[in-house]
Motif scaffolding. Structure first.
Motif, PDB file in Angstrom:
ATOM      1  N   ASN A  71       0.816  -1.210   0.000  1.00 42.02           N
ATOM      2  CA  ASN A  71       0.000   0.000   0.000  1.00 42.02           C
ATOM      3  C   ASN A  71       0.855   1.268   0.000  1.00 42.02           C
ATOM      4  O   ASN A  71       0.370   2.361  -0.229  1.00 42.02           O
ATOM      5  CB  ASN A  71      -0.932   0.024   1.222  1.00 42.02           C
ATOM      6  CG  ASN A  71      -0.173   0.080   2.527  1.00 42.02           C
ATOM      7  OD1 ASN A  71       0.805  -0.637   2.734  1.00 42.02           O
ATOM      8  ND2 ASN A  71      -0.612   0.928   3.428  1.00 42.02           N
ATOM      9  N   GLN A  83      -1.185   4.610  -0.144  1.00 49.76           N
ATOM     10  CA  GLN A  83      -2.291   4.493  -1.102  1.00 49.76           C
ATOM     11  C   GLN A  83      -3.321   3.491  -0.588  1.00 49.76           C
ATOM     12  O   GLN A  83      -3.778   2.621  -1.329  1.00 49.76           O
ATOM     13  CB  GLN A  83      -1.742   4.039  -2.466  1.00 49.76           C
ATOM     14  CG  GLN A  83      -0.655   4.933  -3.008  1.00 49.76           C
ATOM     15  CD  GLN A  83      -0.109   4.441  -4.318  1.00 49.76           C
ATOM     16  OE1 GLN A  83      -0.054   5.200  -5.261  1.00 49.76           O
ATOM     17  NE2 GLN A  83       0.315   3.194  -4.408  1.00 49.76           N
ATOM     18  N   LYS A  84      -3.674   3.619   0.672  1.00 47.45           N
ATOM     19  CA  LYS A  84      -4.523   2.646   1.351  1.00 47.45           C
ATOM     20  C   LYS A  84      -5.819   2.352   0.592  1.00 47.45           C
ATOM     21  O   LYS A  84      -6.155   1.190   0.355  1.00 47.45           O
ATOM     22  CB  LYS A  84      -4.822   3.150   2.762  1.00 47.45           C
ATOM     23  CG  LYS A  84      -5.719   2.256   3.570  1.00 47.45           C
ATOM     24  CD  LYS A  84      -5.830   2.785   4.985  1.00 47.45           C
ATOM     25  CE  LYS A  84      -7.247   3.049   5.335  1.00 47.45           C
ATOM     26  NZ  LYS A  84      -7.430   3.504   6.705  1.00 47.45           N
ATOM     27  N   ASP A  85      -6.563   3.375   0.212  1.00 51.66           N
ATOM     28  CA  ASP A  85      -7.862   3.161  -0.431  1.00 51.66           C
ATOM     29  C   ASP A  85      -7.731   2.459  -1.776  1.00 51.66           C
ATOM     30  O   ASP A  85      -8.484   1.528  -2.075  1.00 51.66           O
ATOM     31  CB  ASP A  85      -8.602   4.490  -0.593  1.00 51.66           C
ATOM     32  CG  ASP A  85      -8.951   5.119   0.751  1.00 51.66           C
ATOM     33  OD1 ASP A  85      -9.089   4.368   1.742  1.00 51.66           O
ATOM     34  OD2 ASP A  85      -9.068   6.354   0.814  1.00 51.66           O
ATOM     35  N   GLU A  86      -6.760   2.883  -2.591  1.00 47.87           N
ATOM     36  CA  GLU A  86      -6.541   2.249  -3.889  1.00 47.87           C
ATOM     37  C   GLU A  86      -6.064   0.804  -3.712  1.00 47.87           C
ATOM     38  O   GLU A  86      -6.473  -0.090  -4.445  1.00 47.87           O
ATOM     39  CB  GLU A  86      -5.506   3.029  -4.710  1.00 47.87           C
ATOM     40  CG  GLU A  86      -5.925   4.440  -5.066  1.00 47.87           C
ATOM     41  CD  GLU A  86      -5.481   5.473  -4.028  1.00 47.87           C
ATOM     42  OE1 GLU A  86      -5.153   5.092  -2.881  1.00 47.87           O
ATOM     43  OE2 GLU A  86      -5.475   6.660  -4.362  1.00 47.87           O
ATOM     44  N   ILE A  88      -6.666  -1.251  -1.122  1.00 48.85           N
ATOM     45  CA  ILE A  88      -7.788  -2.080  -0.667  1.00 48.85           C
ATOM     46  C   ILE A  88      -8.701  -2.434  -1.840  1.00 48.85           C
ATOM     47  O   ILE A  88      -9.093  -3.594  -2.010  1.00 48.85           O
ATOM     48  CB  ILE A  88      -8.568  -1.382   0.469  1.00 48.85           C
ATOM     49  CG1 ILE A  88      -7.719  -1.365   1.744  1.00 48.85           C
ATOM     50  CG2 ILE A  88      -9.915  -2.050   0.710  1.00 48.85           C
ATOM     51  CD1 ILE A  88      -8.318  -0.547   2.876  1.00 48.85           C
ATOM     52  N   ALA A  89      -9.034  -1.444  -2.671  1.00 51.27           N
ATOM     53  CA  ALA A  89      -9.915  -1.704  -3.815  1.00 51.27           C
ATOM     54  C   ALA A  89      -9.277  -2.710  -4.776  1.00 51.27           C
ATOM     55  O   ALA A  89      -9.947  -3.637  -5.254  1.00 51.27           O
ATOM     56  CB  ALA A  89     -10.222  -0.394  -4.540  1.00 51.27           C
ATOM     57  N   TRP A 179      -9.575  -6.923   6.548  1.00 51.92           N
ATOM     58  CA  TRP A 179      -8.903  -5.613   6.591  1.00 51.92           C
ATOM     59  C   TRP A 179      -8.832  -5.052   8.003  1.00 51.92           C
ATOM     60  O   TRP A 179      -7.843  -4.419   8.375  1.00 51.92           O
ATOM     61  CB  TRP A 179      -9.611  -4.616   5.683  1.00 51.92           C
ATOM     62  CG  TRP A 179      -9.439  -4.942   4.237  1.00 51.92           C
ATOM     63  CD1 TRP A 179     -10.431  -5.275   3.352  1.00 51.92           C
ATOM     64  CD2 TRP A 179      -8.233  -4.966   3.488  1.00 51.92           C
ATOM     65  NE1 TRP A 179      -9.890  -5.523   2.111  1.00 51.92           N
ATOM     66  CE2 TRP A 179      -8.537  -5.339   2.167  1.00 51.92           C
ATOM     67  CE3 TRP A 179      -6.889  -4.730   3.803  1.00 51.92           C
ATOM     68  CZ2 TRP A 179      -7.582  -5.455   1.174  1.00 51.92           C
ATOM     69  CZ3 TRP A 179      -5.940  -4.848   2.817  1.00 51.92           C
ATOM     70  CH2 TRP A 179      -6.286  -5.208   1.514  1.00 51.92           C
TER      71      TRP A 179
END
Length: 184
Positions: A71, A83-86, A88-89, A179
């Motif tokens: 990440n 880039q946690k959100d990207e 995870i997605a 998560w």
């Protein structure tokens, strides 16, 4: 969907793409792919560094090697982007596609059991050595060194316990990535 990141100084930025039946990657001068049928295991692991305490690694073990995706996008010494959100997605999509492909893959989070037990043994051993060194330094009259050592230990202690807690080994279903155990 694609995800781009650079692991460290020694690697180039790599763009990953989760296809229907394979994981593709490309760098500025090379590219490759990992068919889902070649994947043996997928492991999500909390892997902090001194400068990046929120780093998570996705280790993809194939029949011929290991690939890692993080990440954290390394940009330079003491410079990186979470880039946690990207991440995870992308990982959720990759898990869904691997599951839909119907291949036999082990999904695990945290360390292996051997590494987890080893980390605890090492933590206890280092703790005992530090206590012994502290007693020696106090008896020797080196109070300032003891104070500095205690402050350093207190600074890193929360990261150590977070590492041990988040890396407790477990298996999971690819449709329910844990998560909450791995990323804060």
């Amino acid at each position: 969907m694609t995800y781009t990141q650079r692991l460290n100084y020694f690697t180039k930025p790599r763009t990953w793409e989760a296809g229907e039946d394979r994981l593709r990657w490309r760098e500025e001068d090379s590219e490759g792919e990992i068919p889902f049928g070649d994947i043996v295991a997928v492991r999500l692991k909390y892997a902090p560094t001194r400068t990046e305490r929120s780093r998570v690694l996705l280790r993809i073990q194939t029949k011929t090697g290991v690939s890692e995706i993080s990440n954290i996008d390394w940009q330079g010494p003491l410079s990186s982007t979470d880039q946690k959100d990207e991440f995870i997605a992308f990982v959720d999509l990759l898990h869904a596609r691997i599951a839909a492909a119907g291949v036999e893959v082990e999904f695990a989070s945290g360390s292996s059991m051997g590494a987890y037990v080893g980390n605890w043994i090492l933590t206890v051993f280092v703790g005992l050595v530090i206590i012994g060194a502290g007693i020696f330094l106090l008896v020797s009259g080196m109070f300032v060194i003891v104070l500095i050592k205690v402050l350093l230990i207190l600074f890193y202690l929360p990261t150590l316990f977070r590492f041990l807690k988040r890396n407790y080994p477990c298996r999971y279903d690819p449709n329910t990535v844990p998560w909450q155990r791995i990323i804060s």
